[in-house]
Design a protein around this motif. Structure first.
Motif, mmCIF file in Angstrom:
data_model
loop_
_atom_site.group_PDB
_atom_site.id
_atom_site.type_symbol
_atom_site.label_atom_id
_atom_site.label_comp_id
_atom_site.label_asym_id
_atom_site.label_seq_id
_atom_site.Cartn_x
_atom_site.Cartn_y
_atom_site.Cartn_z
ATOM 1 N N THR A 56 1.363 -1.342 0.310
ATOM 2 C CA THR A 56 -0.167 0.151 0.171
ATOM 3 C C THR A 56 0.559 1.023 -0.224
ATOM 4 O O THR A 56 0.434 2.564 -0.425
ATOM 5 N N GLN A 57 2.143 1.212 0.559
ATOM 6 C CA GLN A 57 2.666 2.918 -0.049
ATOM 7 C C GLN A 57 2.608 2.973 -0.636
ATOM 8 O O GLN A 57 2.647 4.516 0.228
ATOM 9 N N PRO A 58 3.739 2.943 -1.437
ATOM 10 C CA PRO A 58 3.168 4.098 -2.642
ATOM 11 C C PRO A 58 1.729 4.306 -3.150
ATOM 12 O O PRO A 58 2.048 5.196 -3.561
ATOM 13 N N LEU A 59 1.173 3.668 -2.671
ATOM 14 C CA LEU A 59 -0.078 4.189 -3.048
ATOM 15 C C LEU A 59 -0.403 5.413 -2.359
ATOM 16 O O LEU A 59 -0.806 7.015 -2.808
ATOM 17 N N LEU A 60 -0.316 4.904 -0.634
ATOM 18 C CA LEU A 60 -0.483 5.821 0.041
ATOM 19 C C LEU A 60 0.602 7.535 0.214
ATOM 20 O O LEU A 60 -0.294 8.133 0.030
ATOM 21 N N TYR A 61 1.622 7.431 0.120
ATOM 22 C CA TYR A 61 2.354 8.303 -0.640
ATOM 23 C C TYR A 61 1.813 9.002 -1.358
ATOM 24 O O TYR A 61 2.035 10.550 -2.043
ATOM 25 N N GLY A 62 1.336 8.431 -2.800
ATOM 26 C CA GLY A 62 1.235 8.867 -4.559
ATOM 27 C C GLY A 62 -0.379 9.945 -3.658
ATOM 28 O O GLY A 62 -1.105 10.892 -3.959
ATOM 29 N N THR A 63 -1.127 9.307 -3.113
ATOM 30 C CA THR A 63 -2.747 10.017 -2.628
ATOM 31 C C THR A 63 -2.475 11.227 -1.983
ATOM 32 O O THR A 63 -2.462 12.952 -2.092
ATOM 33 N N ILE A 64 -1.059 10.789 -0.947
ATOM 34 C CA ILE A 64 -1.129 12.472 0.314
ATOM 35 C C ILE A 64 0.128 13.402 -1.006
ATOM 36 O O ILE A 64 -0.535 14.744 -0.677
ATOM 37 N N LEU A 65 0.890 13.086 -1.882
ATOM 38 C CA LEU A 65 1.817 14.093 -2.936
ATOM 39 C C LEU A 65 0.273 14.873 -3.227
ATOM 40 O O LEU A 65 0.043 15.970 -3.740
ATOM 41 N N VAL A 66 -0.730 13.961 -3.386
ATOM 42 C CA VAL A 66 -1.666 14.603 -4.728
ATOM 43 C C VAL A 66 -2.542 15.651 -3.176
ATOM 44 O O VAL A 66 -2.705 16.767 -3.917
ATOM 45 N N LEU A 67 -2.792 15.354 -2.762
ATOM 46 C CA LEU A 67 -3.789 16.699 -1.798
ATOM 47 C C LEU A 67 -3.194 17.571 -1.446
ATOM 48 O O LEU A 67 -3.001 18.347 -1.664
ATOM 49 N N LEU A 68 -1.560 16.650 -1.267
ATOM 50 C CA LEU A 68 -0.193 18.267 -0.541
ATOM 51 C C LEU A 68 -0.382 19.387 -1.714
ATOM 52 O O LEU A 68 -0.540 20.179 -2.028
ATOM 53 N N LEU A 69 -0.418 19.053 -3.106
ATOM 54 C CA LEU A 69 0.569 19.413 -4.420
ATOM 55 C C LEU A 69 -1.339 20.165 -4.424
ATOM 56 O O LEU A 69 -1.611 21.167 -4.829
ATOM 57 N N LEU A 70 -2.795 20.031 -4.735
ATOM 58 C CA LEU A 70 -3.752 20.173 -4.921
ATOM 59 C C LEU A 70 -3.860 21.902 -3.578
ATOM 60 O O LEU A 70 -4.501 22.513 -4.707
ATOM 61 N N THR A 71 -3.946 21.708 -2.401
ATOM 62 C CA THR A 71 -3.975 22.129 -1.452
ATOM 63 C C THR A 71 -2.974 23.155 -1.216
ATOM 64 O O THR A 71 -2.979 24.457 -1.191
ATOM 65 N N LEU A 72 -0.895 22.935 -2.063
ATOM 66 C CA LEU A 72 -0.508 23.637 -2.050
ATOM 67 C C LEU A 72 -0.709 25.077 -3.028
ATOM 68 O O LEU A 72 -0.938 25.992 -2.774
ATOM 69 N N ALA A 73 -1.286 24.189 -4.299
ATOM 70 C CA ALA A 73 -1.698 24.958 -5.672
ATOM 71 C C ALA A 73 -3.048 26.064 -5.048
ATOM 72 O O ALA A 73 -3.398 27.085 -5.252
ATOM 73 N N LEU A 74 -4.092 25.422 -4.326
ATOM 74 C CA LEU A 74 -4.854 26.711 -4.021
ATOM 75 C C LEU A 74 -4.582 27.757 -3.207
ATOM 76 O O LEU A 74 -4.642 28.714 -3.325
ATOM 77 N N ASN A 75 -3.535 27.509 -1.563
ATOM 78 C CA ASN A 75 -3.009 28.106 -1.339
ATOM 79 C C ASN A 75 -3.079 29.493 -2.140
ATOM 80 O O ASN A 75 -1.960 30.931 -1.471
ATOM 81 N N THR A 76 -0.751 28.660 -2.648
ATOM 82 C CA THR A 76 -0.352 29.461 -3.013
ATOM 83 C C THR A 76 -1.156 30.816 -4.073
ATOM 84 O O THR A 76 -0.809 32.001 -3.990
#
Lengths: 295, 303
Positions: A260-280
């Motif tokens: 699961t680990q790769p999927l987990l990190y992939g999902t975290i990255l997607v959410l992080l990028l989404l929120t970072l982009a919106l906040n920026t």
């Protein structure tokens, strides 16, 4: 600068460095471990094999659906309250002070408490009431996207009220006076003159709340988010998968941690990028607005 | 203005006012509806035979799912206390130092980078912060300190601390910048060095604002859920040892409400915890907001 002055400059600067070191560490670890997972399939496929393979499309879809419905609930009330506080509320009246205090305190209510409120009020009270009145079985009296979105809307209400009020107050007084001089009523002045100018400020609030809505998990745990769904939700009365909740599920309830680990990190990255982009984007908008009005 | 237009106008303006009043209304509604679900603890004889207020506050074991369920809030209370204490101890010096640096030492260009940077930190979802603590921070900390429990109060507390740094920072920064320039000039005119001006004049004047930032951070640390749920190990141990797994009020609700039977004792107790959390954070936020309000009024008087 010398002696103690230098010492305090360095010590306080070190605090900034430590904070930024943590920030970069978090982003770096997630980017490094998540980047390998990102692929076209990851975005477009559903989870398979007990969520140890496949993608996160349903979670992305659910997140977008969720924040859209939330925005529909949130923006009208938030902006209207902002207009009232900026244009109508008598300053220093007891009522206005009470409203401001309530807005500030609402902002500090823990997100899990909003989740409980969603269960107690929306599902058990409003949902049951609706089902009884409409003669339905269990449509509204169960966790679903509608109630999760409504819960998130309440959570974000203070953000939108405050940013709208600030944006409206930033519109120069002369513009209002000019509108009045031309014979506009107060309401017409607000709709035609103030709101268009305050638009980017109000948009900032909307974006910040979308970003927060996409990232909050505690309020939707019991109000509508689903562990896994074999279908894509169509109605607001369906349950839904969501990115943040998916991270929680993958990191705590995986049948096979290593797979699961790769999927987990992939999902975290997607959410992080989404929120970072919106906040920026929101921060950029605000900087531009402050420059425009010289504040 | 035509009569019809006047009526529409007053309806619309009434709508604006109602929207603003919604904030007050919601505060009451939240309390009422959470407390309502917790009410069986006080009224329902069946529930009262399983748990009464004395069990909640005096006994020492939290074991809600067993043949003889036990509902002591004490381990959860200690856990919440422990976690928020660590978070505050970690976050306050960092946030305060950073605020002093931006307000007093940083050149303008640097200031314009630090503030958005900390806003970016504030924008990191708590579930992401929690996952980071679970996957990475916990291993690093264990490597350094050699704890037997990988997930513990220090791990979750530091992650919590990172999450509240932006709260404390932004309120403290506002407070420091609200100190009128004339105060600083007066201090320099009397021959103060920079650090003397900061510590003897600016910080004492800004202290109420700094205190408010601290309180808001504390409120957030007490209520924050996902970070604790993922990073603390979630064992309800009655101990103040920071190296042990720890369970908080908020994480208990998040972990258990999903599996609980609607209307059961356990269900009522979880809502009772929610009501408790609401009241505690409400009081803390109220104090913070009142202090900020008075601080602004006072400075508006002298500036």
């Amino acid at each position: 600068m010398k002696g103690w002055d230098k010492f305090f400059a360095l010590a306080s600067g070190l605090c900034v460095l430590i904070i930024f070191a943590f920030l970069f560490w978090i982003i770096f670890i997630i980017a490094r471990n998540g980047a390998g997972t990102i692929s076209w399939e990851f975005f477009t496929a559903a989870p398979v094999e007990g969520m140890t393979e496949g993608g996160i499309f349903p979670a992305i879809y659910g997140t977008v659906f969720l924040v859209l419905v939330m925005t529909v609930f949130l923006m009208p009330f938030g902006v209207m309250a902002g207009i009232y506080l900026a244009e109508y509320a008598p300053q220093n009246s007891r009522l206005t002070q009470a409203i401001r205090l309530a807005v500030n305190n609402l902002a500090g209510v823990p997100s899990i408490v909003f989740g409980l409120f969603g269960v107690g009020f929306f599902i058990q009270y409003a949902g049951r009431g609706l089902d009884r009145t409409l003669g339905l079985e269990t449509v509204f009296s169960q966790p679903c996207l509608l109630w999760a979105a409504a819960t998130l809307a309440i959570l974000n209400l203070p953000v939108v009220i405050k940013t709208s009020e600030e944006a409206i107050k930033a519109v120069p007084l002369e513009h209002r006076e000019a509108a009045f001089a031309l014979g506009a009523t107060k309401l017409k002045m607000i709709v035609r003159v103030v709101l268009p100018q305050a638009f980017s400020g109000i948009l900032t609030g909307a974006i910040l709340s979308v970003s927060r809505g996409a990232g909050e998990v505690a309020p939707i745990l019991f109000t509508g988010a689903a562990y896994y769904l074999p279908y894509i939700p169509k109605l607001p009365t369906d349950q839904f998968m969501e990115l943040g909740y998916h991270i929680f599920v993958l990191s705590t309830q995986s049948p096979d941690v290593d797979k699961t680990q790769p999927l987990l990190y992939g999902t975290i990255l997607v959410l992080l990028l989404l929120t970072l982009a919106l906040n920026t984007f929101a921060i950029g908008l605000r900087v531009r607005m402050r420059r425009k009005y010289g504040r | 203005m035509k009569r019809g237009e006047r009526i529409t106008n007053s309806i619309l303006e009434g709508g604006l006012k109602l929207s603003a009043l919604l904030a007050i209304f919601l505060i009451f509604l939240i309390f009422i509806f959470i407390f309502k679900e917790a009410l069986p603890i006080f009224t329902n004889p069946g529930v009262r035979s399983e748990v009464d207020l004395r069990d909640l506050f005096a006994s020492s074991v939290w074991q809600p799912v067993s043949d003889h369920p036990r509902f002591s809030l004490l381990p959860l209370f200690l856990g919440t206390l422990k976690l928020s204490l660590i978070a505050i101890l970690f976050a306050t010096p960092l946030a305060l130092g950073a605020a002093i640096f931006t307000a007093e030492f940083a050149p303008r260009a640097l200031k314009e980078t630090i503030k958005p940077g900390i806003e970016i930190l504030a924008g990191i979802p708590s579930v992401v912060m929690g996952a980071f603590a679970l996957l990475t921070l916990a291993s690093v900390l264990q490597g350094i300190f050699g704890w037997t429990m990988r997930l513990n109060a220090v791990n979750a507390g530091i992650a919590l601390g990172l999450a509240i740094v932006p709260t404390i920072y932004s309120v403290a920064d506002d407070a420091l910048r609200a100190v009128p320039g004339s105060f600083r000039e007066a201090a320099y005119a009397l021959g103060s060095r920079r650090n003397q001006a900061i510590f003897r004049v600016i910080i004492p004047v800004a202290l109420p604002g700094i205190f408010a930032g601290f309180m808001l951070g504390l409120g957030r640390a007490i209520g924050e859920t996902m970070i604790v749920l993922l990073a603390s190990g979630n064992a309800a141990i009655l101990s103040l040892d920071p190296a042990l797994s720890t369970r908080s009020f908020s994480a208990t609700i998040a972990a258990e409400l999903g599996e609980v039977v609607f209307g059961s004792t356990h269900y009522a107790v979880l809502f009772f915890i929610g009501a408790l959390l609401f009241v505690i954070t409400f009081i803390i936020n109220l104090i913070a907001n009142l202090v900020v309000e008075r601080f602004k009024v006072r400075l508006a008087g002298v500036a």
